[in-house]
Design a protein around this motif. Structure first.
Motif, mmCIF file in Angstrom:
data_model
loop_
_atom_site.group_PDB
_atom_site.id
_atom_site.type_symbol
_atom_site.label_atom_id
_atom_site.label_comp_id
_atom_site.label_asym_id
_atom_site.label_seq_id
_atom_site.Cartn_x
_atom_site.Cartn_y
_atom_site.Cartn_z
ATOM 1 N N ASN A 1 5.601 12.655 -18.456
ATOM 2 C CA ASN A 1 6.036 11.727 -19.497
ATOM 3 C C ASN A 1 4.992 10.620 -19.655
ATOM 4 O OD1 ASN A 1 7.234 9.426 -20.734
ATOM 5 N ND2 ASN A 1 9.270 10.245 -20.287
ATOM 6 N N GLU A 2 4.350 10.576 -20.817
ATOM 7 C CA GLU A 2 3.268 9.595 -21.033
ATOM 8 C C GLU A 2 3.735 8.153 -20.912
ATOM 9 O OE1 GLU A 2 0.446 9.930 -24.198
ATOM 10 O OE2 GLU A 2 0.627 12.115 -24.196
ATOM 11 N N ALA A 3 4.921 7.857 -21.421
ATOM 12 C CA ALA A 3 5.436 6.487 -21.342
ATOM 13 C C ALA A 3 5.687 6.090 -19.889
ATOM 14 C CB ALA A 3 6.719 6.360 -22.158
ATOM 15 N N GLU A 4 6.262 7.014 -19.118
ATOM 16 C CA GLU A 4 6.506 6.744 -17.705
ATOM 17 C C GLU A 4 5.187 6.555 -16.956
ATOM 18 O OE1 GLU A 4 9.304 8.465 -14.181
ATOM 19 O OE2 GLU A 4 8.103 9.958 -15.248
ATOM 20 N N ILE A 5 4.208 7.392 -17.254
ATOM 21 C CA ILE A 5 2.892 7.287 -16.615
ATOM 22 C C ILE A 5 2.269 5.928 -16.905
ATOM 23 C CG2 ILE A 5 0.525 8.177 -16.681
ATOM 24 C CD1 ILE A 5 1.787 11.001 -17.039
ATOM 25 N N GLU A 6 2.381 5.456 -18.130
ATOM 26 C CA GLU A 6 1.824 4.153 -18.505
ATOM 27 C C GLU A 6 2.514 3.022 -17.739
ATOM 28 O OE1 GLU A 6 -0.634 1.386 -20.114
ATOM 29 O OE2 GLU A 6 -0.844 3.556 -20.299
ATOM 30 N N ALA B 1 3.010 13.443 -10.611
ATOM 31 C CA ALA B 1 4.022 14.476 -10.840
ATOM 32 C C ALA B 1 4.674 14.372 -12.217
ATOM 33 C CB ALA B 1 5.087 14.396 -9.759
ATOM 34 N N SER B 2 4.487 13.271 -12.903
ATOM 35 C CA SER B 2 5.164 13.047 -14.185
ATOM 36 C C SER B 2 4.429 13.694 -15.348
ATOM 37 C CB SER B 2 5.293 11.546 -14.450
ATOM 38 O OG SER B 2 5.932 11.330 -15.689
ATOM 39 N N GLU C 1 0.833 -1.206 0.000
ATOM 40 C CA GLU C 1 0.000 0.000 0.000
ATOM 41 C C GLU C 1 0.863 1.250 0.000
ATOM 42 O OE1 GLU C 1 -2.344 -0.869 3.442
ATOM 43 O OE2 GLU C 1 -3.930 -1.827 2.249
ATOM 44 N N GLN C 2 1.963 1.241 0.751
ATOM 45 C CA GLN C 2 2.887 2.382 0.763
ATOM 46 C C GLN C 2 3.532 2.568 -0.608
ATOM 47 O OE1 GLN C 2 5.446 1.370 4.109
ATOM 48 N NE2 GLN C 2 4.463 2.965 5.334
ATOM 49 N N GLU C 3 3.948 1.467 -1.228
ATOM 50 C CA GLU C 3 4.577 1.545 -2.550
ATOM 51 C C GLU C 3 3.573 2.045 -3.586
ATOM 52 O OE1 GLU C 3 7.555 1.086 -5.563
ATOM 53 O OE2 GLU C 3 7.544 1.524 -3.437
ATOM 54 N N ARG C 4 2.341 1.567 -3.509
ATOM 55 C CA ARG C 4 1.296 2.024 -4.423
ATOM 56 C C ARG C 4 1.072 3.534 -4.267
ATOM 57 N NH1 ARG C 4 -4.444 -0.459 -3.449
ATOM 58 N NH2 ARG C 4 -4.159 0.818 -1.615
ATOM 59 N N ASP C 5 1.021 4.008 -3.040
ATOM 60 C CA ASP C 5 0.852 5.441 -2.786
ATOM 61 C C ASP C 5 2.026 6.241 -3.338
ATOM 62 O OD1 ASP C 5 -1.519 4.831 -1.519
ATOM 63 O OD2 ASP C 5 -0.724 5.108 0.512
ATOM 64 N N ARG C 6 3.251 5.710 -3.151
ATOM 65 C CA ARG C 6 4.445 6.395 -3.654
ATOM 66 C C ARG C 6 4.405 6.481 -5.177
ATOM 67 N NH1 ARG C 6 9.195 5.648 -5.952
ATOM 68 N NH2 ARG C 6 8.885 3.428 -6.277
ATOM 69 N N LEU C 7 4.028 5.388 -5.814
ATOM 70 C CA LEU C 7 3.952 5.367 -7.272
ATOM 71 C C LEU C 7 2.849 6.286 -7.793
ATOM 72 C CD1 LEU C 7 4.549 1.577 -7.971
ATOM 73 C CD2 LEU C 7 6.083 3.468 -8.547
ATOM 74 N N GLN C 8 1.733 6.341 -7.086
ATOM 75 C CA GLN C 8 0.649 7.239 -7.500
ATOM 76 C C GLN C 8 1.101 8.692 -7.449
ATOM 77 O OE1 GLN C 8 -2.484 5.817 -4.881
ATOM 78 N NE2 GLN C 8 -3.431 4.651 -6.538
#
Length: 54
Positions: A27-32, A24-25, A12-19
Motif C-alpha cells: 500500500n503506497e499510502a501506508e509506505i509513505e 512487506a506492505s 532502533e528496535q521500533e525503526r527496524d520493526r517499521l522498516q
C-alpha cells in the motif's frame, strides 16, 4: 507513540520493526506514512548522537 520518551535502543528496535512492515506492505499510502515515521525516529536518534556534527 511518543518516541521522545523511548531509549535509543527502543527507537532502533521500533525503526527496524517499521522498516520490516514497510518492506512487506503493498500500500503506497501506508509506505509513505511508515517512511515518515522512520525518518522522525532517525532524526531523534541522530540528535542524541554525541558525535553528530549538527
Amino acid at each position: 507513540m511518543n518516541y521522545t520518551e523511548m531509549t535509543t535502543h527502543e527507537l532502533e528496535q521500533e525503526r527496524d520493526r517499521l522498516q520490516s512492515k514497510m518492506t512487506a506492505s503493498n500500500n503506497e499510502a501506508e509506505i509513505e506514512l511508515i517512511s515518515m515515521e522512520i525518518e522522525g525516529i532517525t532524526d531523534i536518534i541522530d540528535s542524541r548522537d554525541p558525535l553528530n556534527d549538527e
